[in-house]
Design an enzyme around this catalytic site. Structure first.
Site, mmCIF file in Angstrom:
data_model
loop_
_atom_site.group_PDB
_atom_site.id
_atom_site.type_symbol
_atom_site.label_atom_id
_atom_site.label_comp_id
_atom_site.label_asym_id
_atom_site.label_seq_id
_atom_site.Cartn_x
_atom_site.Cartn_y
_atom_site.Cartn_z
ATOM 1 N N ASN A 1 0.822 -1.214 0.000
ATOM 2 C CA ASN A 1 0.000 0.000 0.000
ATOM 3 C C ASN A 1 0.854 1.261 0.000
ATOM 4 O OD1 ASN A 1 -2.393 -1.571 0.258
ATOM 5 N ND2 ASN A 1 -1.970 -1.804 2.440
ATOM 6 N N HIS B 1 -14.132 -3.308 5.479
ATOM 7 C CA HIS B 1 -12.979 -3.943 6.100
ATOM 8 C C HIS B 1 -13.352 -4.606 7.431
ATOM 9 C CE1 HIS B 1 -8.960 -4.140 8.049
ATOM 10 N NE2 HIS B 1 -8.551 -4.321 6.806
ATOM 11 N N GLU C 1 -16.080 2.341 3.288
ATOM 12 C CA GLU C 1 -14.761 2.738 2.805
ATOM 13 C C GLU C 1 -14.980 3.668 1.616
ATOM 14 O OE1 GLU C 1 -11.848 -0.546 2.344
ATOM 15 O OE2 GLU C 1 -13.401 -1.836 3.213
ATOM 16 N N SER D 1 -10.596 -1.776 -0.290
ATOM 17 C CA SER D 1 -9.234 -2.299 -0.257
ATOM 18 C C SER D 1 -9.011 -3.507 -1.141
ATOM 19 C CB SER D 1 -8.855 -2.649 1.188
ATOM 20 O OG SER D 1 -9.727 -3.637 1.713
ATOM 21 N N ASP E 1 -14.171 5.596 5.873
ATOM 22 C CA ASP E 1 -12.799 5.109 6.020
ATOM 23 C C ASP E 1 -12.047 5.432 4.735
ATOM 24 O OD1 ASP E 1 -10.457 3.516 5.944
ATOM 25 O OD2 ASP E 1 -11.328 2.074 7.329
ATOM 26 N N HIS F 1 -7.481 3.954 1.636
ATOM 27 C CA HIS F 1 -6.796 3.863 0.349
ATOM 28 C C HIS F 1 -7.033 5.093 -0.525
ATOM 29 C CE1 HIS F 1 -5.560 -0.264 1.145
ATOM 30 N NE2 HIS F 1 -6.720 -0.362 1.775
ATOM 31 N N LYS G 1 -0.339 3.667 4.640
ATOM 32 C CA LYS G 1 -0.521 3.326 3.222
ATOM 33 C C LYS G 1 0.118 4.431 2.377
ATOM 34 C CE LYS G 1 -4.408 0.338 4.287
ATOM 35 N NZ LYS G 1 -4.120 0.263 5.749
#
Length: 380
Positions: free
Chosen positions: A38, A124, A167, A171, A196, A199, A230
């Site tokens: 990441n 996640h 998210e 991910s 979240d 990423h 990340k």
């Protein structure tokens, strides 16, 4: 005979079942060209970040020696939290030791048994465990299904406290949540939106603060969770939001209160990382160009969907096939890993291909060609 013989027999049976299902996990250090981490902006290796951490370690030592409510608090934590809050356009921020701890801390602190948490089915594991810690009722909705989210929230009791959790970039799938639509539905139904940005932070938006910025919905978002291991290249996670909410986390978040504070040098490293993100927008643009190239090559070969992000899933189906393809690519010098259940749904074992700014066009093209050849050989 030891007192735990019965436990050992049970665990050995379970390990045999894991092995027979092709799900045995093994630890492998990095080797070859990075196509699985990441570290999208390669900030973990940036000289300024490394020197900031080394200098802080020489001055402040390596360990914090206690939780932040005991002797673990440092001025460096407060400074980087204030900076991150400005970066995220939030009133305040709180730094946790990991993204997992942040999601446990947020959802465990703010949700109660009578609350409803609407959660994407592919969120996640840390989000799911945080919901469990708060004992709220989880209502799972189909992945990125705006109609389902609207229907579920509109049919929920008006008096219930409702949370919508997602998210921003997923991910394992690399696709984006429909944040603008979620923000609109949350406003309509009085739902509390938590995003979240694991990423996305460091990559998206004019300033690189994430998809909440790029979508223009920060006023509709209650809290963002922003892991810093990340794209930011260091460790831990920032939670950004209203000052009263951040204060409440200090009072009630178990994963914050009962954890030893992170090593103080990480605060200095994160400060340097944020400087690079803010001052070098070309690094983010380069990443997105490389990600687009990888996505186009894999989509044109029929190997993966275009996600529009730096993450592309190559879904192979069986656990054995995913492991076999990954092993062959590793022998060719490409460090890509097999992702299998429970990290992804049954029958969707895959390679999770991630792009970083250190990959040039020739390397991306060589990898795409090797992946195509290997997938064809394994499936034929």
């Amino acid at each position: 005979m030891s007192p735990w013989d019965g436990l050992e027999r049970r665990i050995r049976r379970e390990l045999d079942e894991i092995e027979n299902a092709g799900l045995r996990r093994r630890l492998h250090p990095p080797s070859g060209i990075d196509l699985s981490s990441n570290d999208y902006l390669l900030l973990s290796q940036h000289p300024l970040v490394k020197e900031a951490m080394a200098g802080a370690a020489r001055e402040d030592g390596c360990g914090s020696t206690g939780s932040r409510l005991l002797r673990g608090e440092r001025a460096a934590f407060r400074r980087v939290e204030e900076r991150f809050a400005r970066f995220k356009n939030a009133e305040a921020a709180l730094y946790f030791g990991s993204g997992y701890a942040a999601n446990l801390g947020v959802l465990g602190a703010f949700t109660e048994r009578t609350d409803l948490v609407f959660s994407d089915e592919r969120n996640h594991a840390s989000i799911l465990d945080g919901i469990r810690l708060g004992h709220a009722r989880r209502i799972k909705f189909p992945h990125r299904d705006v109609s389902a989210v609207a229907r579920l929230l509109r049919s929920a009791p008006r008096e219930a406290v409702k949370f919508l959790v997602t998210e921003s970039v997923f991910s394992m799938d690399g696709d984006r949540a429909p944040l603008a639509e979620y923000a609109s539905i949350a406003r309509e139904t009085d739902a509390t939106l938590i995003v979240d940005e694991a990423h996305a932070v460091g990559i998206y938006g004019d300033r690189g603060s994430g998809l909440v910025e790029e979508t223009g919905i920060h006023e509709a978002v209650f809290l963002t969770v922003n892991p810093a291991g990340k794209a930011l290249g260091v460790a831990g996670a920032f939670v950004g939001g209203p000052a009263w909410a951040i204060d409440y986390l200090v009072q009630r978040s178990r994963s914050f209160i009962f954890s030893t504070a992170p090593p103080p040098p990480v605060a200095a490293a994160l400060d340097a990382s944020l400087t690079i993100v803010e001052s070098e927008p070309g690094r983010r643009r380069d990443l997105r160009r490389r990600a687009e190239l990888m996505g186009n090559l894999l989509a044109e070969a029929g190997l993966a969907p275009r996600t529009g992000t730096q993450i592309t899933p190559v879904i192979l189906g069986s656990n054995e096939q995913a492991a076999s393809v990954a092993a062959e690519l590793q022998r060719e010098g490409f460090d890509v890993r097999a992702i299998r259940p429970p990290s992804v749904p049954q029958g969707s074992a895959r390679l999770r291909v991630s792009v970083n700014v250190g990959l040039d066009e020739q390397t991306i093209g060589s990898f795409a060609a090797s992946l195509r050849k290997t997938c064809f050989a394994v499936s034929s």
